[in-house]
Design a protein around this motif. Sequence first.
Motif, PDB file in Angstrom:
ATOM      1  N   GLY A   1      42.357  35.268  45.506  1.00 20.60           N
ATOM      2  CA  GLY A   1      42.138  35.423  44.069  1.00 20.60           C
ATOM      3  C   GLY A   1      40.861  34.752  43.607  1.00 20.60           C
ATOM      4  N   PHE A   2      40.726  33.457  43.863  1.00 17.80           N
ATOM      5  CA  PHE A   2      39.553  32.719  43.392  1.00 17.80           C
ATOM      6  C   PHE A   2      38.280  33.225  44.070  1.00 17.80           C
TER       7      PHE A   2
ATOM      8  N   LYS B   1      42.406  26.347  38.012  1.00 18.38           N
ATOM      9  CA  LYS B   1      41.890  27.719  37.993  1.00 18.38           C
ATOM     10  C   LYS B   1      42.158  28.405  39.341  1.00 18.38           C
TER      11      LYS B   1
ATOM     12  N   SER C   1      38.598  36.296  52.277  1.00 17.83           N
ATOM     13  CA  SER C   1      38.906  36.453  50.856  1.00 17.83           C
ATOM     14  C   SER C   1      40.412  36.727  50.768  1.00 17.83           C
TER      15      SER C   1
ATOM     16  N   LEU D   1      44.611  31.804  39.743  1.00 19.07           N
ATOM     17  CA  LEU D   1      44.129  33.107  40.220  1.00 19.07           C
ATOM     18  C   LEU D   1      44.830  33.582  41.497  1.00 19.07           C
TER      19      LEU D   1
ATOM     20  N   SER E   1      32.063  38.072  42.731  1.00 21.34           N
ATOM     21  CA  SER E   1      31.315  39.036  41.916  1.00 21.34           C
ATOM     22  C   SER E   1      30.296  38.311  41.032  1.00 21.34           C
ATOM     23  N   GLN E   2      30.598  37.074  40.638  1.00 24.50           N
ATOM     24  CA  GLN E   2      29.670  36.336  39.764  1.00 24.50           C
ATOM     25  C   GLN E   2      28.436  35.840  40.514  1.00 24.50           C
TER      26      GLN E   2
ATOM     27  N   GLU F   1      37.584  36.135  45.272  1.00 23.77           N
ATOM     28  CA  GLU F   1      37.190  37.433  44.718  1.00 23.77           C
ATOM     29  C   GLU F   1      36.590  37.253  43.315  1.00 23.77           C
ATOM     30  N   ASP F   2      37.189  36.362  42.535  1.00 24.16           N
ATOM     31  CA  ASP F   2      36.733  36.138  41.161  1.00 24.16           C
ATOM     32  C   ASP F   2      35.288  35.627  41.133  1.00 24.16           C
ATOM     33  N   VAL F   3      35.016  34.666  42.004  1.00 23.03           N
ATOM     34  CA  VAL F   3      33.680  34.062  42.014  1.00 23.03           C
ATOM     35  C   VAL F   3      32.683  34.962  42.739  1.00 23.03           C
TER      36      VAL F   3
END
Length: 334
Positions: free
Chosen positions: A246-247, A8, A243, A12, A253-254, A249-251
């Motif tokens: 990709g990863f 993953k 940052s 990303l 927000s979560q 930034e993806d996480v």
Amino acid sequence: MDESFSSKIRRLRPPKPLRRAGESMGWTSEQEPDGQGGLVSSRTYFLVGSECRFTCSMCDLWKYTLGESHTPLGSIAVQIETLHEQVSKEIPGSKHPEWIKLYNASNFFDPANVSPDEYDSIAKLCKGFRRVVVENHASMMASKKTQDSVLRFRDLIEVPLEVAMGLETMDPNAMKWLNKSMSLEQFQKAVEFLNGEEIFVRSFVLLQPLGTRLDESVEWALKSCRQAAAWGSQRVSLIPTRSGNGFVEDVASQIGWEPPTASQLENAFDTLLGRSLENQQVDNRSCIYTVDLWDWKTLAGTCEVCSQWRHDRLERMNQLQRVLESHPPRACTC
Ligand code: SF4
């Protein structure tokens, strides 16, 4: 290693820039504290080779690596030689600084990244320097093969060797997101092995990695820096988590993660140097603490008026190893 997690992280990533074997990413120089109250000049060569076998979630070093799985034989030495020439041209009459850092964006002692057949020629190119610094993942130090490579290279360079390794964090919440493929015990054992062989250790610690609560990030950074020192690192560098891969930034927000700010870095460093000066027993003041300022301009929380002033203060603190007064320019709007 958790393969799906690694997949993953890789999926990303933005597209990998094309790099050519034998072409480096350049060089830089700096003054570092020498541990005896003075400064030592060091030069860093950013070398390009094959990608690291690990997939740490916060890592952006893969951007500076080749598409091939193995670094072509001879291409590391070629880069060092070319960089020596480049420095001589850019700074005519320059002498070798005291230390050289050979940073290859992966693991110096992984034969896929740097062939052991190159050690001889690399060692020859390090003649004239008084210390050689390389990077490697701590978990690899448990292998006899890696240990033998480390000792062989140490003996070839005939000057002190320093190995830089990422501890990153001791925060269990952040370790879950790191995908570092390393336990704290492995890191401690790697430091013990290196120290036992009279090899210096430089540890990297992250400020506010993914998963660390924002209101606890300075505390975890301090704890991790101090533990790295207590385990035997002679130098600990605190790096604001970046940052951009990709990863993260993806996480982010979560889980509500934000990049660390300039103030957090300043708070951590003020406390680290301040408290450690008062309490040598606890903090093991034979250890040098520094903060990484390479990406200072990207940190939030500065303005045009104060940014350079605050950067220079931290740089001086890196060199002097003591806290300096903080009175940013009056016109500062922060
Ligand atoms: S070990 Fe270092 S180079 Fe390798 S993925 Fe992790 S941070 Fe990046």
